[in-house]
Design a protein around this motif. Structure first.
Motif, PDB file in Angstrom:
ATOM      1  N   ASP A 240       0.841  -1.198   0.000  1.00  0.00           N
ATOM      2  CA  ASP A 240       0.000   0.000   0.000  1.00  0.00           C
ATOM      3  C   ASP A 240       0.878   1.252   0.000  1.00  0.00           C
ATOM      4  O   ASP A 240       0.606   2.220  -0.720  1.00  0.00           O
ATOM      5  CB  ASP A 240      -0.919   0.000   1.220  1.00  0.00           C
ATOM      6  N   ARG A 241       1.939   1.200   0.790  1.00  0.00           N
ATOM      7  CA  ARG A 241       2.881   2.320   0.835  1.00  0.00           C
ATOM      8  C   ARG A 241       3.582   2.500  -0.507  1.00  0.00           C
ATOM      9  O   ARG A 241       3.737   3.635  -0.994  1.00  0.00           O
ATOM     10  CB  ARG A 241       3.909   2.067   1.942  1.00  0.00           C
ATOM     11  N   GLU A 242       3.988   1.399  -1.130  1.00  0.00           N
ATOM     12  CA  GLU A 242       4.677   1.481  -2.424  1.00  0.00           C
ATOM     13  C   GLU A 242       3.744   1.981  -3.517  1.00  0.00           C
ATOM     14  O   GLU A 242       4.095   2.876  -4.300  1.00  0.00           O
ATOM     15  CB  GLU A 242       5.252   0.112  -2.798  1.00  0.00           C
ATOM     16  N   PHE A 243       2.559   1.396  -3.588  1.00  0.00           N
ATOM     17  CA  PHE A 243       1.623   1.781  -4.651  1.00  0.00           C
ATOM     18  C   PHE A 243       1.166   3.230  -4.484  1.00  0.00           C
ATOM     19  O   PHE A 243       0.981   3.957  -5.471  1.00  0.00           O
ATOM     20  CB  PHE A 243       0.408   0.854  -4.649  1.00  0.00           C
ATOM     21  N   ALA A 244       0.965   3.669  -3.242  1.00  0.00           N
ATOM     22  CA  ALA A 244       0.529   5.048  -2.992  1.00  0.00           C
ATOM     23  C   ALA A 244       1.570   6.057  -3.473  1.00  0.00           C
ATOM     24  O   ALA A 244       1.225   7.176  -3.874  1.00  0.00           O
ATOM     25  CB  ALA A 244       0.252   5.249  -1.509  1.00  0.00           C
ATOM     26  N   GLY A 246       3.394   5.498  -6.081  1.00  0.00           N
ATOM     27  CA  GLY A 246       3.574   5.292  -7.518  1.00  0.00           C
ATOM     28  C   GLY A 246       4.674   4.316  -7.854  1.00  0.00           C
ATOM     29  O   GLY A 246       5.095   4.230  -9.009  1.00  0.00           O
ATOM     30  N   ARG A 247       5.142   3.560  -6.879  1.00  0.00           N
ATOM     31  CA  ARG A 247       6.224   2.597  -7.107  1.00  0.00           C
ATOM     32  C   ARG A 247       5.669   1.181  -7.279  1.00  0.00           C
ATOM     33  O   ARG A 247       4.633   0.837  -6.709  1.00  0.00           O
ATOM     34  CB  ARG A 247       7.213   2.617  -5.939  1.00  0.00           C
ATOM     35  N   LEU A 248       6.355   0.374  -8.076  1.00  0.00           N
ATOM     36  CA  LEU A 248       6.126  -1.072  -8.234  1.00  0.00           C
ATOM     37  C   LEU A 248       4.797  -1.431  -8.901  1.00  0.00           C
ATOM     38  O   LEU A 248       4.418  -2.601  -8.917  1.00  0.00           O
ATOM     39  CB  LEU A 248       6.221  -1.804  -6.883  1.00  0.00           C
ATOM     40  N   ILE A 249       4.110  -0.450  -9.473  1.00  0.00           N
ATOM     41  CA  ILE A 249       2.785  -0.751 -10.013  1.00  0.00           C
ATOM     42  C   ILE A 249       2.844  -1.579 -11.297  1.00  0.00           C
ATOM     43  O   ILE A 249       1.820  -2.135 -11.720  1.00  0.00           O
ATOM     44  CB  ILE A 249       1.971   0.539 -10.252  1.00  0.00           C
ATOM     45  N   GLU A 250       4.001  -1.686 -11.911  1.00  0.00           N
ATOM     46  CA  GLU A 250       4.156  -2.558 -13.078  1.00  0.00           C
ATOM     47  C   GLU A 250       5.312  -3.528 -12.886  1.00  0.00           C
ATOM     48  O   GLU A 250       5.970  -3.936 -13.839  1.00  0.00           O
ATOM     49  CB  GLU A 250       4.354  -1.719 -14.343  1.00  0.00           C
ATOM     50  N   SER A 251       5.540  -3.905 -11.634  1.00  0.00           N
ATOM     51  CA  SER A 251       6.669  -4.778 -11.303  1.00  0.00           C
ATOM     52  C   SER A 251       6.215  -6.214 -11.069  1.00  0.00           C
ATOM     53  O   SER A 251       5.041  -6.482 -10.809  1.00  0.00           O
ATOM     54  CB  SER A 251       7.358  -4.273 -10.030  1.00  0.00           C
ATOM     55  N   SER A 252       7.174  -7.127 -11.144  1.00  0.00           N
ATOM     56  CA  SER A 252       6.967  -8.497 -10.668  1.00  0.00           C
ATOM     57  C   SER A 252       7.370  -8.522  -9.193  1.00  0.00           C
ATOM     58  O   SER A 252       8.446  -8.037  -8.832  1.00  0.00           O
ATOM     59  CB  SER A 252       7.832  -9.486 -11.452  1.00  0.00           C
ATOM     60  N   ILE A 253       6.526  -9.079  -8.361  1.00  0.00           N
ATOM     61  CA  ILE A 253       6.786  -9.085  -6.922  1.00  0.00           C
ATOM     62  C   ILE A 253       6.699 -10.521  -6.416  1.00  0.00           C
ATOM     63  O   ILE A 253       5.654 -11.160  -6.500  1.00  0.00           O
ATOM     64  CB  ILE A 253       5.781  -8.194  -6.159  1.00  0.00           C
ATOM     65  N   LEU A 254       7.806 -11.022  -5.908  1.00  0.00           N
ATOM     66  CA  LEU A 254       7.858 -12.358  -5.308  1.00  0.00           C
ATOM     67  C   LEU A 254       7.730 -12.206  -3.803  1.00  0.00           C
ATOM     68  O   LEU A 254       8.596 -11.607  -3.158  1.00  0.00           O
ATOM     69  CB  LEU A 254       9.179 -13.057  -5.670  1.00  0.00           C
ATOM     70  N   ALA A 261       1.575 -12.698   0.419  1.00  0.00           N
ATOM     71  CA  ALA A 261       1.086 -12.436  -0.941  1.00  0.00           C
ATOM     72  C   ALA A 261      -0.411 -12.127  -0.953  1.00  0.00           C
ATOM     73  O   ALA A 261      -0.867 -11.302  -1.756  1.00  0.00           O
ATOM     74  CB  ALA A 261       1.384 -13.638  -1.839  1.00  0.00           C
ATOM     75  N   ILE A 262      -1.182 -12.754  -0.085  1.00  0.00           N
ATOM     76  CA  ILE A 262      -2.621 -12.462  -0.011  1.00  0.00           C
ATOM     77  C   ILE A 262      -2.832 -11.011   0.422  1.00  0.00           C
ATOM     78  O   ILE A 262      -3.697 -10.306  -0.112  1.00  0.00           O
ATOM     79  CB  ILE A 262      -3.315 -13.455   0.941  1.00  0.00           C
ATOM     80  N   GLY A 263      -2.022 -10.545   1.367  1.00  0.00           N
ATOM     81  CA  GLY A 263      -2.078  -9.134   1.740  1.00  0.00           C
ATOM     82  C   GLY A 263      -1.677  -8.234   0.586  1.00  0.00           C
ATOM     83  O   GLY A 263      -2.253  -7.153   0.389  1.00  0.00           O
ATOM     84  N   ALA A 264      -0.685  -8.680  -0.187  1.00  0.00           N
ATOM     85  CA  ALA A 264      -0.238  -7.900  -1.346  1.00  0.00           C
ATOM     86  C   ALA A 264      -1.350  -7.796  -2.393  1.00  0.00           C
ATOM     87  O   ALA A 264      -1.543  -6.735  -3.008  1.00  0.00           O
ATOM     88  CB  ALA A 264       1.003  -8.555  -1.952  1.00  0.00           C
ATOM     89  N   LEU A 265      -2.092  -8.882  -2.592  1.00  0.00           N
ATOM     90  CA  LEU A 265      -3.211  -8.848  -3.537  1.00  0.00           C
ATOM     91  C   LEU A 265      -4.279  -7.844  -3.096  1.00  0.00           C
ATOM     92  O   LEU A 265      -4.863  -7.141  -3.920  1.00  0.00           O
ATOM     93  CB  LEU A 265      -3.841 -10.237  -3.671  1.00  0.00           C
ATOM     94  N   ARG A 266      -4.517  -7.782  -1.800  1.00  0.00           N
ATOM     95  CA  ARG A 266      -5.516  -6.828  -1.299  1.00  0.00           C
ATOM     96  C   ARG A 266      -5.056  -5.394  -1.524  1.00  0.00           C
ATOM     97  O   ARG A 266      -5.850  -4.520  -1.886  1.00  0.00           O
ATOM     98  CB  ARG A 266      -5.794  -7.078   0.180  1.00  0.00           C
ATOM     99  N   ALA A 267      -3.759  -5.152  -1.326  1.00  0.00           N
ATOM    100  CA  ALA A 267      -3.228  -3.807  -1.573  1.00  0.00           C
ATOM    101  C   ALA A 267      -3.408  -3.441  -3.042  1.00  0.00           C
ATOM    102  O   ALA A 267      -3.791  -2.305  -3.370  1.00  0.00           O
ATOM    103  CB  ALA A 267      -1.752  -3.744  -1.174  1.00  0.00           C
ATOM    104  N   ALA A 268      -3.126  -4.389  -3.928  1.00  0.00           N
ATOM    105  CA  ALA A 268      -3.292  -4.119  -5.363  1.00  0.00           C
ATOM    106  C   ALA A 268      -4.746  -3.783  -5.677  1.00  0.00           C
ATOM    107  O   ALA A 268      -5.029  -2.816  -6.415  1.00  0.00           O
ATOM    108  CB  ALA A 268      -2.827  -5.328  -6.170  1.00  0.00           C
ATOM    109  N   ALA A 269      -5.674  -4.554  -5.124  1.00  0.00           N
ATOM    110  CA  ALA A 269      -7.092  -4.321  -5.400  1.00  0.00           C
ATOM    111  C   ALA A 269      -7.530  -2.943  -4.906  1.00  0.00           C
ATOM    112  O   ALA A 269      -8.304  -2.250  -5.579  1.00  0.00           O
ATOM    113  CB  ALA A 269      -7.923  -5.414  -4.738  1.00  0.00           C
ATOM    114  N   SER A 270      -7.012  -2.536  -3.760  1.00  0.00           N
ATOM    115  CA  SER A 270      -7.419  -1.239  -3.207  1.00  0.00           C
ATOM    116  C   SER A 270      -6.904  -0.070  -4.042  1.00  0.00           C
ATOM    117  O   SER A 270      -7.419   1.046  -3.958  1.00  0.00           O
ATOM    118  CB  SER A 270      -6.933  -1.111  -1.759  1.00  0.00           C
ATOM    119  N   HIS A 271      -5.885  -0.331  -4.877  1.00  0.00           N
ATOM    120  CA  HIS A 271      -5.343   0.719  -5.752  1.00  0.00           C
ATOM    121  C   HIS A 271      -5.804   0.517  -7.200  1.00  0.00           C
ATOM    122  O   HIS A 271      -5.256   1.155  -8.116  1.00  0.00           O
ATOM    123  CB  HIS A 271      -3.817   0.736  -5.667  1.00  0.00           C
TER     124      HIS A 271
END
Length: 347
Positions: A240-244, A246-254, A261-271
């Protein structure tokens, strides 16, 4: 109308009701083959007429073994350990053993108390998924001296000579890193605060594979963000901090594991981002473990599956062999199992 059976609470009462001696009845519950066919038939017929449940511990008092294996896991609210415990229990039942499970709840003091409990119960052997380098080594040394003992899932550096079965994190994390490099941009690694031994092994494996492939490792999430927990909430907060920003929005994230990763998916959905969806850019999110919920997230989570069934079977097989031999076999036993990629929608 169902016939009402007389309830009997003690073995002495049962012996009188059936018409056999107390020692004969005791031998029957320890091993039916130890009594004559005539006595077996009489006892079996008598048990049909009464309601009686033999005391688990009393029937084992005169045995050389209790028929019990103690298992310590770090989390009860983690479906990965639920699945792993199921594998252990099934393998133990097939071998004729009962599993007694204790949870350390991520607390070294509770983990130590669980080990003490197993010693007081005289279990035949113990399987432990330790918390890591924070575990009380003195207690584990005592446990190891009292009974066959081996580690599974996690192998702390301060227990290097103990038998172990788990995942080959160099292989599994390397496999995930190679995959993401093949289908998109070299991945960023979403780590955890460095308190989890497996997480640190995976982070190091990611670094090694990125260097081998000629890419610069990029690691985020090693610091706790307030006091929000280590898993889903951590993954969501970090991204959420990264996407807010403007970072990593077109990155591959392992991600270090599927719960992060489930938390990461929720952050993506919220943005408004869609991992794996080309319509919204090149964002990809991948996990590790093959958590049972991975096929049901939105999008479904690409991950690396650990061979949970084989970990459980191998751990029990090795331990039961040691129990029957009354001591651990000579030489350290270490088995590291490879992981397999489960390609789904998120990457």
């Amino acid at each position: 109308m169902q016939e009402h059976k007389k309830r009997i609470d003690t073995m002495e009462e049962l012996a009188v009701a059936i018409g056999v001696s107390r020692p004969t009845l005791s031998r029957f519950f320890q091993d039916p083959e130890r009594v004559s066919k005539t006595s077996r038939a009489r006892i079996a017929e008598g048990l049909e007429r009464v309601e009686y449940v033999p005391n688990f511990f009393a029937t084992r008092l005169n045995r050389k073994t209790t028929g019990m294996i103690g298992v310590i896991i770090p989390y009860l609210n983690d479906l990965f350990f639920t699945k792993l415990l199921e594998s252990i229990e099934r393998a133990a039942m097939e071998a004729g053993f009962t599993v007694i499970t204790q949870c350390s709840h991520s607390d070294p003091l509770i983990e130590a108390r669980a080990a003490e409990t197993f010693m007081s119960m005289s279990v035949d052997g113990a399987l432990v998924a330790p918390l890591g380098n924070h575990s009380d080594m003195k207690v584990h040394d005592r446990l190891r001296a009292r009974m066959p003992f081996m580690l599974f899932d996690s192998r702390p550096k301060n227990m290097p000579d103990v038998d172990f079965v788990g995942t080959n994190h160099d292989q599994s994390t390397g496999l995930a890193t190679e995959y993401l490099c093949r289908v998109g941009a070299p991945p960023v690694f979403l780590a955890m605060p460095r308190v989890n031994f497996n997480a640190m092994e995976r982070e190091n494996a990611y670094i090694a594979k990125m260097n081998e492939l000629g890419f610069e490792p990029h690691i985020i999430g090693t610091e706790m963000i307030q006091d929000i927990g280590l898993f889903e909430a951590h993954g969501q907060a970090v991204l959420d901090r990264e996407f807010a920003a403007g970072r990593l929005i077109e990155s591959s994230i392992l991600c270090v594991n599927d719960r992060v990763a489930i938390g990461a998916l929720r952050a993506a959905a919220s943005h408004g981002l869609e991992p794996g969806g080309k319509r919204m850019g090149g964002l990809r999110i991948m996990g590790h473990d093959d958590y049972p919920l991975c096929p049901y997230t939105v999008p479904s989570l690409t991950t690396v599956a650990q061979n949970v069934d084989e970990i459980g079977r191998t751990a029990v097989s090795r331990l039961v062999g040691a129990i029957h031999a009354q001591q651990m076999p000579e030489g350290q036993f270490v088995k590291l199992l490879d992981g397999d990629i489960k390609v789904r929608e998120s990457a």
